[in-house]
Write a protein that holds these residues in place. Structure first.
Motif, PDB file in Angstrom:
ATOM      1  N   PRO A  50      53.825  51.560  57.395  1.00  0.00           N
ATOM      2  CA  PRO A  50      53.356  50.375  56.670  1.00  0.00           C
ATOM      3  C   PRO A  50      52.028  50.583  55.950  1.00  0.00           C
ATOM      4  CG  PRO A  50      52.888  50.132  58.998  1.00  0.00           C
ATOM      5  CD  PRO A  50      53.648  51.427  58.851  1.00  0.00           C
ATOM      6  N   LEU A  52      49.907  51.876  53.198  1.00  0.00           N
ATOM      7  CA  LEU A  52      50.083  52.382  51.836  1.00  0.00           C
ATOM      8  C   LEU A  52      48.851  53.119  51.333  1.00  0.00           C
ATOM      9  CD1 LEU A  52      51.854  49.305  50.198  1.00  0.00           C
ATOM     10  CD2 LEU A  52      52.861  51.234  51.445  1.00  0.00           C
ATOM     11  N   GLY A 180      57.245  42.408  53.987  1.00  0.00           N
ATOM     12  CA  GLY A 180      57.208  42.917  52.627  1.00  0.00           C
ATOM     13  C   GLY A 180      55.955  42.552  51.863  1.00  0.00           C
ATOM     14  N   ASP A 181      55.166  41.597  52.367  1.00  0.00           N
ATOM     15  CA  ASP A 181      53.920  41.222  51.682  1.00  0.00           C
ATOM     16  C   ASP A 181      52.911  42.368  51.744  1.00  0.00           C
ATOM     17  OD1 ASP A 181      54.974  38.743  51.221  1.00  0.00           O
ATOM     18  OD2 ASP A 181      53.646  37.665  52.599  1.00  0.00           O
ATOM     19  N   LEU A 182      52.146  42.520  50.670  1.00  0.00           N
ATOM     20  CA  LEU A 182      51.046  43.482  50.659  1.00  0.00           C
ATOM     21  C   LEU A 182      49.796  42.791  51.186  1.00  0.00           C
ATOM     22  CD1 LEU A 182      51.520  45.364  47.260  1.00  0.00           C
ATOM     23  CD2 LEU A 182      52.441  45.910  49.521  1.00  0.00           C
ATOM     24  N   GLU A 200      51.934  47.210  53.973  1.00  0.00           N
ATOM     25  CA  GLU A 200      53.149  46.469  53.620  1.00  0.00           C
ATOM     26  C   GLU A 200      53.660  45.875  54.937  1.00  0.00           C
ATOM     27  OE1 GLU A 200      57.477  46.966  51.414  1.00  0.00           O
ATOM     28  OE2 GLU A 200      56.197  48.718  51.751  1.00  0.00           O
ATOM     29  N   TRP A 201      53.510  44.575  55.073  1.00  0.00           N
ATOM     30  CA  TRP A 201      53.717  43.938  56.373  1.00  0.00           C
ATOM     31  C   TRP A 201      55.162  44.043  56.828  1.00  0.00           C
ATOM     32  CZ3 TRP A 201      49.932  42.736  59.483  1.00  0.00           C
ATOM     33  CH2 TRP A 201      50.255  42.055  60.673  1.00  0.00           C
TER      34      TRP A 201
END
Length: 206
Positions: A50, A52, A180-182, A200-201
């Motif tokens: 997760p 990035l 999927g949230d940044l 990226e949660w």
């Protein structure tokens, strides 16, 4: 996450600060801004990494911006150090402000660059909850969206190392963060030290 790759067991991270032990009640530059707090996060293996991008740094020449003179090996506790108030934290507010903005802006930019992500694409920004002027200046200089900000300064003040996990927990409780949230975490501290990480949660709230 590197530790999890070596040993895939959950990791418990804890941040806790009790400013009431070192804040001088008569010092309005600091005592009215800080609060006590504790937060914890459990990291566990995920199907994909997760993280990035990330960045860390330190500048020891800024150590004098926030300090407690007595109580350590250099100046052990004595009746005289207590009488002189040398166990209270001493802060240079202007230096803290300038360096906090400078270094946090730098670490955020480097993290976003390494992740190849634009500031506008970050869904949630959870900064160290130090000062709303510092936070707004960081947003302005990095292009991060004000509506992405997660803050709880109005409730607790600056809870230092606990501030990011507390704000993260509250954002999850409110249902703001989804898979999927940044999510960008960015902090700074005495020393001066700083760091940021773009996630990226995954996994919701566990």
């Amino acid at each position: 996450m590197a530790l999890i790759k070596i040993d895939p067991r959950p990791i418990l991270l804890i941040g806790s600060d009790t400013h009431t032990l070192t804040a001088n009640p008569a010092d309005r530059d600091l005592s009215i801004l800080v609060g006590d707090g504790a937060g914890a996060v459990v990291l566990r293996p995920a199907p994909s990494d997760p993280v990035l991008g990330w960045n860390l740094g330190a500048d020891g020449s800024c150590a004098g911006s926030l300090k407690v003179l007595a109580g350590g090996s250099r100046m052990p506790t004595t009746e005289e150090t207590v009488r002189q108030g040398l166990h209270y934290a001493q802060i240079n507010g202007n230096e803290i402000y300038l360096n906090a903005v400078r270094y946090t802006v730098r670490t955020v930019r480097e993290t976003l660059t390494s992740a190849k992500v634009e500031a506008a694409d970050v869904r949630h920004v959870i900064p160290h909850q130090a000062n709303i002027r510092i936070i707004n200046s960081i947003l302005s200089h990095t292009g991060l969206r004000p509506e992405a900000l997660v803050t709880n300064l109005h409730k607790y003040g600056n809870t230092a190392s606990a501030s990011i996990p507390i704000a993260l927990t509250e954002a999850l409780d409110e249902g703001r963060i989804n898979d999927g949230d940044l999510v960008l975490l960015a902090g700074f501290g005495a020393g001066m030290t700083w760091g940021s990480v773009l996630l990226e949660w995954v996994g919701g709230k566990q």
